[in-house]
Design a protein around this motif. Structure first.
Motif, short mmCIF file in Angstrom:
data_model
loop_
_atom_site.label_atom_id
_atom_site.label_comp_id
_atom_site.label_asym_id
_atom_site.label_seq_id
_atom_site.Cartn_x
_atom_site.Cartn_y
_atom_site.Cartn_z
N ASP A 179 0.87 -1.18 0.00
CA ASP A 179 0.00 0.00 0.00
C ASP A 179 0.91 1.22 0.00
O ASP A 179 1.54 1.56 1.00
N CYS A 239 0.35 4.18 0.06
CA CYS A 239 -0.06 5.29 0.95
C CYS A 239 0.56 5.17 2.33
O CYS A 239 0.40 6.07 3.16
N CYS A 299 -4.99 9.86 0.81
CA CYS A 299 -4.23 9.06 -0.15
C CYS A 299 -4.89 7.69 -0.25
O CYS A 299 -5.21 7.06 0.76
N ASP A 336 -4.63 3.85 -2.50
CA ASP A 336 -3.87 3.01 -3.43
C ASP A 336 -4.88 2.06 -4.06
O ASP A 336 -5.40 1.14 -3.41
N TRP A 375 -1.24 4.93 -6.67
CA TRP A 375 -1.84 5.74 -5.61
C TRP A 375 -2.37 7.05 -6.18
O TRP A 375 -1.93 7.51 -7.24
#
Length: 450
Positions: free
Chosen positions: A28, A30, A46, A48, A57
């Motif tokens: 991930d 983020c 944010c 992803d 992202w």
């Protein structure tokens, strides 16, 4: 054995199958500081959208206050809604506006790394810890193993680096701290942890820079020699002759010499008699019998010193272990004589009066036997016989001197002791011309008178 498998790298999530096959890893994006900072800095979220693929992202507007499409890898173009739509109070303060359902219930909220309680209808009192930034202050301190601390998050430029990991030193305002790490006293992974003390040794860390780790030493105590880096000394050596107890050797009469035969073992020092002395050695105390010595070889009051040598004579100590003051000088070679505690008066043998081959050498006379017909010396034949055409004969070259003689050659007869001979011719000389006088010596060849 087939039980191995791939594992995902740091921050990736997943696990490979046993025995082979790549792991199905997800990340991930983020969760990465640099990615999150882009969206958070704009007051956005944010997201992803595909954790199995990198670069997926996006920044998303925060509902219900904002509306707009997600933007990949960059802040979104968000528009305000409700009471925040035309509100610039929060944006002017670098904050985000949030509107709850109702009238006059909007508030400003801190964004990014700033913290603080939301404020209704006004900017919030936000504070930013500069050490939480992915780059800048936090990175500067961390790269040198130091800790970043923001002493006043409400004010910019108040961060400092502080020593960490057992190091000590003054903090550096917006700069690195001047840290010193004494691994002998500090608590750290590479520090000494009292292993030297447990071995009865001292710990010394000469390189105390915070980055110079693992260089501390254990050193032997009490004048002993030995050092080991990062561990105790296996065996400390010590010359016990340097201790006060060993001074008993020097204090003995006559003074003796201390020798530590095993510097790694206590109680191994000995007193030994000084060079030239008789006697032996003793452990941890003066040796016995050191007052006996050879007076010809020892430098002492009343000893021979160079008296005999200066006279070219031999020094003899007849009883070095039992008596003192009995050394004497003795003549060398054919000379005879001795002197007790003084140079000898040497008497020459008859060789000295008869030839020059006897040499006076530093008071000692040496005479060699020689053939007086072959030697160049006063009283020898020299060329006396040869000049007369005669033969030189030394009848006793090894036992007598001055007995050489010249003898006639051929049929002539006659001899002269230490002079040329008077030669007499036989009858051949008057009867024929074959007899020739050659340099005073007559030679007659045999012939048949018929």
């Amino acid at each position: 054995d087939g039980d191995w498998h791939y594992v995902c790298a740091a921050r990736w999530v997943g696990h490979g199958a046993a025995g082979g096959g790549a792991a199905a890893c997800e990340l991930d994006e983020c969760t990465l500081a640099n990615t999150t900072g882009v969206c958070a800095g704009a007051g956005q979220e944010c997201v992803d959208t595909d954790t199995a693929t990198m670069g997926t992202w996006a920044c998303r507007c925060v509902a219900p206050d904002e509306a707009g499409d997600d933007v990949a890898n960059a802040p979104a173009a968000c528009r305000k809604t409700g009471e925040c739509e035309n509100n610039t109070v929060c944006s002017d303060a670098g904050q985000v506006c949030h509107d709850e359902p109702g009238v006059d219930d909007w508030e400003c909220r801190c964004i990014g790394h700033a913290t603080g309680a939301p404020a209704a209808l006004a900017p919030a009192a936000c504070a930013t810890d500069e050490c939480t930034e992915a780059a800048g202050a936090a990175q500067t301190c961390a790269e040198h193993g130091q800790e970043c601390v923001d002493t006043d998050p409400a004010t910019a430029g108040t961060w400092e680096c502080r020593c960490a990991g057992g190091a000590a030193g003054a903090p550096g305002a917006q700069a690195l701290a001047a840290c010193v790490l004494d691994e002998c006293t500090a608590t750290c992974d590479t520090c000494e942890k009292d292993v030297c003390e447990a071995a009865g040794q001292d710990c010394v860390d000469e390189a105390q820079a915070a980055t110079a780790t693992g260089g501390w030493e254990c050193r032997c105590r009490g004048g002993a020699s030995g050092a080991a880096t990062g561990k105790p000394v296996a065996a400390c050596s010590h010359d016990e002759c340097e201790d006060d107890d060993a001074k008993a050797c020097e204090a003995a009469s006559p003074p003796q010499v201390c020798v530590d035969v095993d510097p790694f073992t206590a109680g191994s020092w000995e007193c030994t008699c000084a060079p030239g002395q008789a006697g032996g050695r003793a452990t941890m105390g003066p040796a016995a019998g050191c007052d006996a010595y050879n007076e010809c070889q020892t430098d002492c009051a009343g000893c021979a010193g160079s008296v005999c040598a200066d006279a070219g004579q031999e020094c003899v100590d007849a009883a070095p272990l039992t008596e003192h003051g009995n050394w004497e000088c003795r003549c060398r070679g054919h000379a005879v004589g001795a002197g007790v505690k003084r140079a000898a008066v040497c008497v020459l043998d008859e060789c000295a009066a008869e030839c020059d081959s006897c040499a006076v050498r530093a008071g000692a006379n040496v005479c060699d036997a020689y053939n007086e017909c072959q030697t160049d010396c006063a009283g020898c034949a020299g060329s006396v016989c040869a000049d007369a055409g005669q033969e030189c004969v030394d009848a006793a070259p090894l036992t007598e001197h001055g007995n050489w003689e010249c003898r006639c050659r051929g049929h002539a007869v006659g001899a002269g002791v230490k002079r040329a001979a008077v030669c007499v011719l036989d009858e051949c000389a008057a009867e024929c011309d074959s007899c020739a006088v050659r340099a005073g010596a007559n030679v007659c060849d045999a012939y048949n008178e018929c």
